[in-house]
Design a protein around this motif. Structure first.
Motif, PDB file in Angstrom:
ATOM      1  N   PRO A 132       0.842  -1.206   0.000  1.00 37.16           N
ATOM      2  CA  PRO A 132       0.000   0.000   0.000  1.00 37.16           C
ATOM      3  C   PRO A 132       0.876   1.253   0.000  1.00 37.16           C
ATOM      4  CG  PRO A 132       0.004  -1.029   2.173  1.00 37.16           C
ATOM      5  CD  PRO A 132       0.755  -1.958   1.266  1.00 37.16           C
ATOM      6  N   VAL A 133       0.617   2.162  -0.925  1.00 32.42           N
ATOM      7  CA  VAL A 133       1.517   3.304  -1.099  1.00 32.42           C
ATOM      8  C   VAL A 133       0.755   4.551  -1.481  1.00 32.42           C
ATOM      9  CG1 VAL A 133       1.956   2.699  -3.521  1.00 32.42           C
ATOM     10  CG2 VAL A 133       3.632   4.103  -2.274  1.00 32.42           C
ATOM     11  N   TYR A 134       1.262   5.678  -1.021  1.00 31.32           N
ATOM     12  CA  TYR A 134       0.782   7.006  -1.419  1.00 31.32           C
ATOM     13  C   TYR A 134       1.990   7.711  -2.020  1.00 31.32           C
ATOM     14  CZ  TYR A 134      -1.556  11.575  -1.040  1.00 31.32           C
ATOM     15  OH  TYR A 134      -2.130  12.793  -1.304  1.00 31.32           O
ATOM     16  N   GLY A 135       1.924   8.036  -3.312  1.00 32.32           N
ATOM     17  CA  GLY A 135       3.056   8.631  -4.006  1.00 32.32           C
ATOM     18  C   GLY A 135       2.901  10.123  -4.209  1.00 32.32           C
ATOM     19  N   VAL A 136       3.990  10.868  -4.029  1.00 28.71           N
ATOM     20  CA  VAL A 136       3.989  12.325  -4.199  1.00 28.71           C
ATOM     21  C   VAL A 136       5.227  12.728  -4.997  1.00 28.71           C
ATOM     22  CG1 VAL A 136       4.079  14.568  -3.044  1.00 28.71           C
ATOM     23  CG2 VAL A 136       2.800  12.682  -2.002  1.00 28.71           C
ATOM     24  N   HIS A 137       5.023  13.510  -6.060  1.00 29.09           N
ATOM     25  CA  HIS A 137       6.169  14.110  -6.755  1.00 29.09           C
ATOM     26  C   HIS A 137       6.452  15.465  -6.107  1.00 29.09           C
ATOM     27  CE1 HIS A 137       7.683  16.896 -10.054  1.00 29.09           C
ATOM     28  NE2 HIS A 137       8.702  16.156  -9.684  1.00 29.09           N
ATOM     29  N   CYS A 138       7.704  15.659  -5.729  1.00 24.44           N
ATOM     30  CA  CYS A 138       8.107  16.889  -5.060  1.00 24.44           C
ATOM     31  C   CYS A 138       9.586  17.109  -5.332  1.00 24.44           C
ATOM     32  CB  CYS A 138       7.857  16.739  -3.556  1.00 24.44           C
ATOM     33  SG  CYS A 138       8.380  18.139  -2.550  1.00 24.44           S
ATOM     34  N   GLU A 142      12.112  21.230  -2.219  1.00 24.87           N
ATOM     35  CA  GLU A 142      10.833  21.485  -1.542  1.00 24.87           C
ATOM     36  C   GLU A 142      10.530  20.471  -0.441  1.00 24.87           C
ATOM     37  OE1 GLU A 142       8.142  23.462  -5.096  1.00 24.87           O
ATOM     38  OE2 GLU A 142       8.313  21.283  -4.997  1.00 24.87           O
ATOM     39  N   MET A 143      11.219  19.340  -0.464  1.00 24.10           N
ATOM     40  CA  MET A 143      10.885  18.259   0.469  1.00 24.10           C
ATOM     41  C   MET A 143      10.918  18.664   1.941  1.00 24.10           C
ATOM     42  SD  MET A 143      12.665  14.906  -1.284  1.00 24.10           S
ATOM     43  CE  MET A 143      12.166  14.341  -2.917  1.00 24.10           C
ATOM     44  N   PRO A 144      11.964  19.388   2.399  1.00 24.09           N
ATOM     45  CA  PRO A 144      12.009  19.724   3.836  1.00 24.09           C
ATOM     46  C   PRO A 144      10.794  20.507   4.321  1.00 24.09           C
ATOM     47  CG  PRO A 144      14.141  20.140   2.817  1.00 24.09           C
ATOM     48  CD  PRO A 144      13.177  19.868   1.702  1.00 24.09           C
ATOM     49  N   ASN A 145      10.267  21.378   3.459  1.00 20.80           N
ATOM     50  CA  ASN A 145       9.138  22.229   3.861  1.00 20.80           C
ATOM     51  C   ASN A 145       7.792  21.515   3.783  1.00 20.80           C
ATOM     52  OD1 ASN A 145      10.852  24.453   4.273  1.00 20.80           O
ATOM     53  ND2 ASN A 145      10.731  25.022   2.106  1.00 20.80           N
ATOM     54  N   LYS A 146       7.721  20.438   3.008  1.00 21.72           N
ATOM     55  CA  LYS A 146       6.436  19.769   2.791  1.00 21.72           C
ATOM     56  C   LYS A 146       6.259  18.494   3.596  1.00 21.72           C
ATOM     57  CE  LYS A 146       5.448  21.628  -1.806  1.00 21.72           C
ATOM     58  NZ  LYS A 146       5.060  21.301  -3.207  1.00 21.72           N
ATOM     59  N   ILE A 147       7.359  17.956   4.151  1.00 18.98           N
ATOM     60  CA  ILE A 147       7.268  16.619   4.723  1.00 18.98           C
ATOM     61  C   ILE A 147       6.378  16.552   5.957  1.00 18.98           C
ATOM     62  CG2 ILE A 147       9.323  16.817   6.215  1.00 18.98           C
ATOM     63  CD1 ILE A 147       8.061  13.761   4.188  1.00 18.98           C
ATOM     64  N   SER A 148       6.368  17.560   6.792  1.00 15.63           N
ATOM     65  CA  SER A 148       5.573  17.516   8.018  1.00 15.63           C
ATOM     66  C   SER A 148       4.088  17.361   7.704  1.00 15.63           C
ATOM     67  CB  SER A 148       5.816  18.773   8.852  1.00 15.63           C
ATOM     68  OG  SER A 148       5.066  18.726  10.042  1.00 15.63           O
ATOM     69  N   ALA A 149       3.588  18.176   6.775  1.00 19.11           N
ATOM     70  CA  ALA A 149       2.170  18.100   6.405  1.00 19.11           C
ATOM     71  C   ALA A 149       1.837  16.764   5.746  1.00 19.11           C
ATOM     72  CB  ALA A 149       1.812  19.257   5.460  1.00 19.11           C
ATOM     73  N   LEU A 150       2.759  16.242   4.942  1.00 12.86           N
ATOM     74  CA  LEU A 150       2.519  14.948   4.287  1.00 12.86           C
ATOM     75  C   LEU A 150       2.432  13.821   5.309  1.00 12.86           C
ATOM     76  CD1 LEU A 150       4.848  15.256   1.158  1.00 12.86           C
ATOM     77  CD2 LEU A 150       2.345  15.004   1.141  1.00 12.86           C
ATOM     78  N   VAL A 190      14.909  14.337   6.297  1.00 10.23           N
ATOM     79  CA  VAL A 190      14.949  13.277   7.309  1.00 10.23           C
ATOM     80  C   VAL A 190      14.905  13.893   8.704  1.00 10.23           C
ATOM     81  CG1 VAL A 190      16.347  11.440   8.329  1.00 10.23           C
ATOM     82  CG2 VAL A 190      16.166  11.623   5.846  1.00 10.23           C
ATOM     83  N   TYR A 191      15.682  14.945   8.899  1.00  9.14           N
ATOM     84  CA  TYR A 191      15.707  15.613  10.197  1.00  9.14           C
ATOM     85  C   TYR A 191      14.312  16.130  10.566  1.00  9.14           C
ATOM     86  CZ  TYR A 191      16.856  19.038  13.819  1.00  9.14           C
ATOM     87  OH  TYR A 191      16.895  19.758  14.989  1.00  9.14           O
ATOM     88  N   GLU A 192      13.621  16.743   9.612  1.00  3.42           N
ATOM     89  CA  GLU A 192      12.281  17.272   9.878  1.00  3.42           C
ATOM     90  C   GLU A 192      11.298  16.146  10.169  1.00  3.42           C
ATOM     91  OE1 GLU A 192      11.311  20.373  10.269  1.00  3.42           O
ATOM     92  OE2 GLU A 192      13.362  21.089   9.943  1.00  3.42           O
ATOM     93  N   ALA A 193      11.439  15.027   9.450  1.00  2.38           N
ATOM     94  CA  ALA A 193      10.558  13.878   9.693  1.00  2.38           C
ATOM     95  C   ALA A 193      10.779  13.321  11.091  1.00  2.38           C
ATOM     96  CB  ALA A 193      10.810  12.797   8.638  1.00  2.38           C
ATOM     97  N   ARG A 194      12.038  13.286  11.539  1.00  5.30           N
ATOM     98  CA  ARG A 194      12.330  12.766  12.870  1.00  5.30           C
ATOM     99  C   ARG A 194      11.882  13.726  13.972  1.00  5.30           C
ATOM    100  NH1 ARG A 194      11.773   7.947  12.380  1.00  5.30           N
ATOM    101  NH2 ARG A 194      13.338   6.737  11.249  1.00  5.30           N
ATOM    102  N   ARG A 195      11.783  14.996  13.679  1.00  3.03           N
ATOM    103  CA  ARG A 195      11.206  15.940  14.650  1.00  3.03           C
ATOM    104  C   ARG A 195       9.734  15.588  14.879  1.00  3.03           C
ATOM    105  NH1 ARG A 195      12.215  22.093  13.207  1.00  3.03           N
ATOM    106  NH2 ARG A 195      11.101  22.262  15.193  1.00  3.03           N
TER     107      ARG A 195
END
Length: 288
Positions: A132-138, A142-150, A190-195
């Motif tokens: 099962p997967v949800y795919g996003v092109h980014c 832009e990834m650091p700013n969008k990862i938290s909301a995703l 990765v750092y933002e995701a771990r926060r």
């Protein structure tokens, strides 16, 4: 020969080893093209004088070779999955002493990719093997700013951060993050995701692309990353890592080599740390 955006080309100076797609052409004083790999997650600049357009027949021949290679890897993944399912069924049915049907819940994936074409390739393989997967092109920047909301929206078990990257020796040694095209963005993401989710087993992260700064990615909090030997990785390598994670029972710990052995690149291009599986098995299953 006139090189234009969209052409499939090779580089004679590298023995025409890889196929690239032209994404930008600079015909000013410094004549060069920006290239992305057709099957590897590499971005590079090359002089126009060192590019050859590949004809349709050669593209087809290489595509067939690539498909054979991918099918062998998929076969190994299916064999692993069948063994895992048999083991789960034996345990859940107390040695097949009852006949209740089981259901399985593989780990859910959020795959964020800087390359829309590679994203579609990966999504097709996820579908084939039942992840099962949800795919996003980014874009990588832009990834650091969008990862938290995703992460809040998708609530995945596994996060994949990939796209293109490259190490340039002229910009610094391999320990210098600024010598890499996109590694700094992967590291920050990765750092933002771990926060957001600090536990390494609650959110399993794969990060990186061709020649990425492996050590910095692991230190930032990735469970698996590229590229320990700064080599190129295949477009689908992240999928093979994810499949092993997604289909290993949650009470089993995964040996890193068990993850890497079915990838197309192996330990030179990929590495990681011991991690729990994410598959959960339940019962009973009643079909409508």
């Amino acid at each position: 020969m006139n090189i234009k955006i969209g052409d499939i080309v090779t580089r004679p100076s590298y023995d025409r080893d890889l196929l690239f797609r032209v994404i930008a052409v600079n015909e000013g004083e410094e004549q060069y093209a920006t290239l992305i790999g057709e099957d590897i997650r590499l971005i590079a600049d090359a002089p126009l004088s060192d590019l050859e357009v590949v004809d349709v027949q050669e593209q087809q021949r290489r595509k067939e070779q690539e498909e054979q290679l991918l099918e062998r890897s998929l076969k190994l993944l299916r064999q692993d999955y069948d063994l895992i399912r048999e083991k789960a069924e034996y345990g859940m049915t107390n040695g097949y002493n009852h006949s209740h049907r089981l259901f399985q819940m593989p780990g859910k994936v959020l795959h964020v990719d800087g390359d829309p074409n590679y994203l579609q390739k990966c999504l097709a393989v996820y579908e084939k093997i039942g992840v099962p997967v949800y795919g996003v092109h980014c874009t990588e920047s832009e990834m650091p700013n969008k990862i938290s909301a995703l992460l809040e929206e998708v609530r995945p078990d596994i996060l994949v951060l990939t796209g293109h990257d490259a190490y340039s020796k002229s910009k610094g040694n391999k320990n210098d993050l600024l010598a890499y095209r996109h590694s700094k963005y992967y590291v920050k993401t990765v750092y933002e995701a771990r926060r957001k989710i600090a536990n390494l087993d609650q959110l399993v992260i794969f990060a990186g692309a061709c020649q990425s700064h492996f050590e910095q990615l692991i230190q930032a909090g990735a469970n698996f990353a590229s590229s320990p030997s700064r080599v190129n990785i295949h477009a689908l390598d992240p999928v093979y890592v994810v499949a092993k994670l997604s289909f290993t029972p949650f009470n089993d710990r995964i040996n890193v080599w068990d993850v890497l052995r079915n990838t197309l690149t192996g330990a030179k291009g990929l590495g990681g740390i011991e991690t729990r599986g994410l598959l959960r098995t339940g019962m009973p299953y009643e079909a409508e």
